[in-house]
Design an enzyme around this catalytic site. Structure first.
Site, mmCIF file in Angstrom:
data_model
loop_
_atom_site.group_PDB
_atom_site.id
_atom_site.type_symbol
_atom_site.label_atom_id
_atom_site.label_comp_id
_atom_site.label_asym_id
_atom_site.label_seq_id
_atom_site.Cartn_x
_atom_site.Cartn_y
_atom_site.Cartn_z
ATOM 1 N N MET A 15 6.902 -3.984 -12.136
ATOM 2 C CA MET A 15 6.551 -3.132 -11.000
ATOM 3 C C MET A 15 7.785 -2.759 -10.187
ATOM 4 O O MET A 15 7.891 -1.648 -9.670
ATOM 5 C CB MET A 15 5.501 -3.800 -10.114
ATOM 6 C CG MET A 15 4.156 -3.974 -10.796
ATOM 7 S SD MET A 15 3.491 -2.450 -11.523
ATOM 8 C CE MET A 15 3.306 -1.445 -10.077
ATOM 9 N N GLU A 16 8.729 -3.674 -10.085
ATOM 10 C CA GLU A 16 9.959 -3.388 -9.347
ATOM 11 C C GLU A 16 10.775 -2.306 -10.052
ATOM 12 O O GLU A 16 11.313 -1.400 -9.406
ATOM 13 C CB GLU A 16 10.780 -4.668 -9.172
ATOM 14 C CG GLU A 16 10.200 -5.634 -8.158
ATOM 15 C CD GLU A 16 8.942 -6.391 -8.598
ATOM 16 O OE1 GLU A 16 8.323 -7.048 -7.744
ATOM 17 O OE2 GLU A 16 8.562 -6.320 -9.796
ATOM 18 N N ASP A 29 13.153 15.222 -2.861
ATOM 19 C CA ASP A 29 13.284 15.463 -1.426
ATOM 20 C C ASP A 29 14.593 16.170 -1.084
ATOM 21 O O ASP A 29 14.622 17.063 -0.239
ATOM 22 C CB ASP A 29 13.196 14.145 -0.660
ATOM 23 C CG ASP A 29 13.380 14.338 0.836
ATOM 24 O OD1 ASP A 29 12.628 15.145 1.427
ATOM 25 O OD2 ASP A 29 14.274 13.699 1.413
ATOM 26 N N LEU A 37 -0.709 -6.160 -4.371
ATOM 27 C CA LEU A 37 -0.909 -7.449 -5.039
ATOM 28 C C LEU A 37 0.338 -7.952 -5.758
ATOM 29 O O LEU A 37 0.270 -8.929 -6.504
ATOM 30 C CB LEU A 37 -2.093 -7.355 -6.010
ATOM 31 C CG LEU A 37 -3.408 -6.955 -5.338
ATOM 32 C CD1 LEU A 37 -4.518 -6.818 -6.361
ATOM 33 C CD2 LEU A 37 -3.791 -7.937 -4.245
ATOM 34 N N CYS A 38 1.477 -7.331 -5.519
ATOM 35 C CA CYS A 38 2.742 -7.793 -6.101
ATOM 36 C C CYS A 38 3.299 -8.960 -5.291
ATOM 37 O O CYS A 38 3.197 -8.976 -4.075
ATOM 38 C CB CYS A 38 3.778 -6.668 -6.115
ATOM 39 S SG CYS A 38 3.488 -5.448 -7.389
ATOM 40 N N HIS A 39 3.905 -9.891 -5.997
ATOM 41 C CA HIS A 39 4.550 -11.024 -5.330
ATOM 42 C C HIS A 39 5.916 -10.596 -4.797
ATOM 43 O O HIS A 39 6.637 -9.860 -5.467
ATOM 44 C CB HIS A 39 4.759 -12.177 -6.325
ATOM 45 C CG HIS A 39 3.489 -12.792 -6.782
ATOM 46 N ND1 HIS A 39 2.733 -12.278 -7.822
ATOM 47 C CD2 HIS A 39 2.823 -13.884 -6.344
ATOM 48 C CE1 HIS A 39 1.671 -13.029 -8.006
ATOM 49 N NE2 HIS A 39 1.698 -14.012 -7.120
#
Length: 171
Positions: free
Chosen positions: A127-128, A142, A89-91
Protein backbone atom coordinates in the site's frame (compact mmCIF):
# COMPACT_ATOMS: atom_id res chain seq x y z
CA UNK A 1 -39.05 -15.83 -25.05
CA UNK A 2 -37.86 -17.46 -21.83
CA UNK A 3 -35.07 -15.75 -19.90
CA UNK A 4 -32.04 -17.78 -19.03
CA UNK A 5 -30.80 -17.78 -15.48
CA UNK A 6 -27.43 -16.04 -15.74
CA UNK A 7 -26.54 -16.45 -12.06
CA UNK A 8 -23.34 -18.33 -11.44
CA UNK A 9 -23.47 -21.66 -9.73
CA UNK A 10 -21.71 -21.65 -6.36
CA UNK A 11 -18.10 -22.77 -6.62
CA UNK A 12 -17.04 -25.80 -4.65
CA UNK A 13 -13.76 -24.02 -3.92
CA UNK A 14 -13.88 -21.50 -1.13
CA UNK A 15 -12.45 -18.11 -1.86
CA UNK A 16 -9.76 -16.81 0.47
CA UNK A 17 -11.21 -14.76 3.30
CA UNK A 18 -10.85 -11.00 3.14
CA UNK A 19 -8.52 -10.12 5.99
CA UNK A 20 -10.01 -6.69 6.69
CA UNK A 21 -13.57 -7.98 7.18
CA UNK A 22 -14.64 -9.37 10.56
CA UNK A 23 -17.03 -12.28 11.13
CA UNK A 24 -20.02 -9.91 11.20
CA UNK A 25 -18.93 -8.05 8.07
CA UNK A 26 -17.40 -5.07 9.89
CA UNK A 27 -14.17 -3.44 8.78
CA UNK A 28 -11.22 -4.26 11.02
CA UNK A 29 -7.49 -3.78 11.19
CA UNK A 30 -5.61 -7.07 10.91
CA UNK A 31 -3.79 -8.18 14.05
CA UNK A 32 -0.13 -8.61 13.08
CA UNK A 33 1.23 -8.89 16.63
CA UNK A 34 2.09 -12.59 16.27
CA UNK A 35 3.74 -12.26 12.87
CA UNK A 36 7.55 -12.23 12.76
CA UNK A 37 9.35 -9.09 11.63
CA UNK A 38 10.94 -9.86 8.27
CA UNK A 39 12.40 -7.74 5.52
CA UNK A 40 9.71 -6.79 3.03
CA UNK A 41 9.87 -4.93 -0.25
CA UNK A 42 7.20 -3.69 -2.64
CA UNK A 43 7.53 -2.03 -6.04
CA UNK A 44 4.68 -0.25 -7.80
CA UNK A 45 4.44 1.80 -10.95
CA UNK A 46 2.14 3.97 -13.02
CA UNK A 47 2.16 6.37 -15.96
CA UNK A 48 1.21 9.98 -16.56
CA UNK A 49 0.33 10.42 -20.24
CA UNK A 50 0.39 13.87 -21.87
CA UNK A 51 1.23 15.59 -25.14
CA UNK A 52 4.82 15.77 -26.32
CA UNK A 53 4.76 19.57 -25.90
CA UNK A 54 3.84 19.25 -22.21
CA UNK A 55 6.51 16.60 -21.66
CA UNK A 56 9.06 18.88 -23.32
CA UNK A 57 8.05 21.67 -20.92
CA UNK A 58 8.65 19.36 -17.94
CA UNK A 59 11.99 18.08 -19.21
CA UNK A 60 13.25 21.58 -20.04
CA UNK A 61 12.41 22.74 -16.50
CA UNK A 62 10.17 25.55 -17.77
CA UNK A 63 6.91 24.63 -16.03
CA UNK A 64 5.40 27.66 -14.26
CA UNK A 65 5.14 25.83 -10.93
CA UNK A 66 8.80 24.79 -10.96
CA UNK A 67 10.60 21.45 -10.89
CA UNK A 68 7.79 19.02 -11.72
CA UNK A 69 9.75 15.79 -11.39
CA UNK A 70 11.60 16.80 -8.22
CA UNK A 71 8.40 17.94 -6.56
CA UNK A 72 6.55 14.76 -7.57
CA UNK A 73 9.41 12.63 -6.24
CA UNK A 74 9.29 14.32 -2.81
CA UNK A 75 5.47 14.14 -2.76
CA UNK A 76 5.58 10.39 -3.45
CA UNK A 77 8.11 9.76 -0.69
CA UNK A 78 6.06 11.81 1.78
CA UNK A 79 2.90 9.94 0.77
CA UNK A 80 4.52 6.54 1.38
CA UNK A 81 5.39 7.63 4.92
CA UNK A 82 1.81 8.77 5.58
CA UNK A 83 -0.11 5.88 4.02
CA UNK A 84 -1.69 4.79 7.31
CA UNK A 85 -3.19 8.29 7.66
CA UNK A 86 -4.79 8.00 4.21
CA UNK A 87 -5.87 4.34 4.03
CA UNK A 88 -7.93 3.62 7.16
CA UNK A 89 -6.93 -0.01 7.86
CA UNK A 90 -3.21 0.24 7.06
CA UNK A 91 -0.73 -0.15 9.89
CA UNK A 92 1.67 2.72 10.58
CA UNK A 93 5.12 1.47 9.58
CA UNK A 94 8.65 2.66 10.22
CA UNK A 95 9.82 2.52 6.61
CA UNK A 96 13.51 1.86 6.11
CA UNK A 97 13.68 2.94 2.46
CA UNK A 98 11.54 4.73 -0.10
CA UNK A 99 12.78 5.47 -3.60
CA UNK A 100 10.77 7.14 -6.30
CA UNK A 101 12.02 7.16 -9.88
CA UNK A 102 10.32 9.23 -12.56
CA UNK A 103 11.47 8.77 -16.13
CA UNK A 104 10.29 10.95 -19.00
CA UNK A 105 9.26 8.72 -21.92
CA UNK A 106 8.77 10.27 -25.36
CA UNK A 107 7.06 7.13 -26.67
CA UNK A 108 4.07 7.60 -24.33
CA UNK A 109 4.55 10.60 -24.31
CA UNK A 110 4.66 11.16 -20.57
CA UNK A 111 6.34 9.98 -17.39
CA UNK A 112 6.86 6.52 -15.94
CA UNK A 113 6.64 6.60 -12.14
CA UNK A 114 8.09 3.76 -10.07
CA UNK A 115 8.27 3.48 -6.28
CA UNK A 116 10.22 0.98 -4.21
CA UNK A 117 9.47 0.73 -0.49
CA UNK A 118 11.25 -1.39 2.12
CA UNK A 119 10.58 -2.23 5.76
CA UNK A 120 11.53 -4.80 8.34
CA UNK A 121 8.29 -5.58 10.09
CA UNK A 122 5.29 -7.88 10.51
CA UNK A 123 3.34 -6.61 7.49
CA UNK A 124 4.04 -5.69 3.89
CA UNK A 125 4.47 -2.34 2.17
CA UNK A 126 2.39 -2.78 -0.97
CA UNK A 127 0.00 0.00 0.00
CA UNK A 128 2.89 2.36 0.71
CA UNK A 129 4.39 1.74 -2.74
CA UNK A 130 1.01 2.17 -4.46
CA UNK A 131 0.30 5.34 -2.48
CA UNK A 132 3.71 6.78 -3.38
CA UNK A 133 3.08 6.22 -7.10
CA UNK A 134 -0.47 7.57 -6.92
CA UNK A 135 0.52 10.80 -5.17
CA UNK A 136 3.55 11.34 -7.41
CA UNK A 137 1.31 10.97 -10.48
CA UNK A 138 -1.27 13.35 -8.99
CA UNK A 139 1.48 15.87 -8.25
CA UNK A 140 2.66 15.77 -11.86
CA UNK A 141 -0.93 16.35 -12.96
CA UNK A 142 -1.35 19.24 -10.52
CA UNK A 143 1.79 20.96 -11.72
CA UNK A 144 0.90 20.81 -15.43
CA UNK A 145 -2.90 21.00 -15.46
CA UNK A 146 -2.85 24.70 -16.40
CA UNK A 147 -0.99 23.77 -19.59
CA UNK A 148 -2.93 20.60 -20.44
CA UNK A 149 -6.20 19.44 -18.90
CA UNK A 150 -6.30 16.15 -20.83
CA UNK A 151 -3.43 14.51 -18.94
CA UNK A 152 -4.20 10.90 -17.98
CA UNK A 153 -2.97 8.86 -15.04
CA UNK A 154 -2.87 5.19 -16.02
CA UNK A 155 -1.79 1.73 -15.04
CA UNK A 156 -1.02 2.12 -11.34
CA UNK A 157 -0.25 -1.39 -10.14
CA UNK A 158 1.93 -3.56 -7.93
CA UNK A 159 4.95 -4.81 -9.87
CA UNK A 160 6.68 -6.89 -7.23
CA UNK A 161 6.44 -7.91 -3.58
CA UNK A 162 9.02 -9.77 -1.52
CA UNK A 163 8.85 -11.16 2.00
CA UNK A 164 6.17 -12.32 4.34
CA UNK A 165 4.13 -15.51 4.41
CA UNK A 166 2.91 -15.23 0.82
CA UNK A 167 6.48 -14.99 -0.50
CA UNK A 168 7.55 -13.48 -3.81
CA UNK A 169 5.03 -11.97 -6.21
CA UNK A 170 5.91 -10.50 -9.60
CA UNK A 171 3.33 -9.12 -12.03
Amino acid sequence: MARKNLARKPSKKTAPALTHIGASGEARMVDVSDKPATERLAVAEGRVVMTRATLDLIVSGNAKKGDVLGTARIAGIMAAKRTSELIPLCHPLALSKVTLDIEPDVTLPGCLVRASVKVTGPTGVEMEALTAVSVACLTIYDMIKAVERGVRIEGIHLVEKLGGKSGHYRA
